[in-house]
Design an enzyme around this catalytic site. Structure first.
Site: not given
Length: 326
Positions: A204, A206, A272
């Site tokens: 969010r 970024e 990840d």
């Protein structure tokens, strides 16, 4: 398609991860008192654990999900680089290539945890300068060879210097020409280098920075933001929204994905898991909501654990039992 069907397809896939490798170090101890020297906690050291992090944790997730996985990145000629190599050796990767740059500092994140659960402090040791020309050339040559054996290329960019604009655009072009799936999780500063990837994932914060939304995009803006980000980056995109789930946008559709309700202990590494699951899913069946629903479930399984983690065999068995319905 059921989750079990999709997970079964992952076992037939090969993945290559290129990106910023890190050493995650955990110092465990018992909180005993407040220091008389300063208003800080005194932690009596019990044990230290070191595990691969950053792009290496993305690779660990791919491995845990059943894919044959190789990983390549740049490390320094230091103790952290040596420890990172040692921690990667026993994990079962198909191939590991650490390109050493002698005067570089390997990224190391040291977390101090009190009473086995509460993170007291994190110390980052890192070198963000771009890898030198010799290291970049070696990285490209090794990646080019390894790419031929892969079904999906994952570019994991934490802006620690491994992935330059020229390397990224070259690898995407080469992977595309070979018919490989390309998935990336860049930072806003480098995101536009990844145009043409099959999927670009951002969180969010970024995505908000990329789109100039301050202080942050709200849930009601998520669909519009995903569409705008897709158009800006000329790629399908995935925005993770924490406990509000995720939103994915392709040229033809936008999907909202709910976050499973779980007791969250530690969100470190959840992104990840999302990128690894999404990468294999896109490679297996293309852009499909079942891929992102599975990614949300896999991420939910790791936030239940302390520290950076990957889905366990038991976690995947539990997900298999859920089936899938649109």
């Amino acid at each position: 398609m059921t989750y079990a069907d999709l997970l079964d397809r992952f076992r037939n896939l090969s993945a290559l991860v290129v990106g910023d490798l890190m050493l995650d170090e955990y110092i465990y101890g018992k909180a005993t008192r407040i220091s008389p020297e300063a208003p800080v906690m005194v932690v009596r050291h019990d044990r230290t654990k070191r595990v691969p992090g950053g792009a290496a944790n993305v690779a660990k997730n791919l491995l845990a999900l059943g894919a044959r996985t190789s990983v390549i990145g740049v490390v320094g000629g230091d103790d952290a680089g040596r420890l990172l190599g040692e921690s990667l050796e026993p994990l079962g990767f198909a191939e590991v290539k650490l390109v050493e740059e002698s005067d570089r500092q390997t990224t190391r994140k040291t977390r101090i945890l009190a009473d086995s659960a509460h993170q007291v402090l994190r110390i980052d040791s890192e070198d963000e300068k771009p890898a030198n020309e010799e290291a970049c050339e070696q990285l490209h040559e090794e990646a080019k060879k390894m790419l031929r054996q892969a079904d999906v290329l994952v570019l994991s960019d934490y802006l620690k210097g491994t992935l330059s604009k020229s390397l990224v655009t070259t690898l995407i072009s080469e992977a595309t020409s070979l018919g490989k799936t390309v998935v990336a999780n860049p930072k806003p500063r480098s995101a536009q280098w990844y145009a043409g990837a099959n999927l670009i994932s951002m969180n969010r914060k970024e995505a908000s920075e990329m789109l100039g939304l301050y202080p942050s995009l709200i849930d009601a803006q998520a669909d519009t933001a995903a569409g705008n980000l897709r158009d800006l980056l000329h790629s399908a995109v995935l925005i993770t929204l924490g406990d509000s789930g995720m939103v994915a946008a392709s040229p033809s559709r936008i999907c909202r994905i709910n976050a499973p309700r779980v007791e969250v202990y530690d969100t470190a590494g959840a992104g990840d898991t999302v990128i690894a699951t999404s990468a294999l899913g896109i490679a297996a069946v293309g852009f499909d909501k079942v891929v992102f629903d599975l990614a949300a479930l896999a991420a939910a399984s790791v936030v239940r654990k302390i520290g950076v983690a990957v889905p366990s065999a038991d976690d995947l068995t539990a997900i298999r039992s859920l089936g899938y319905s649109v």
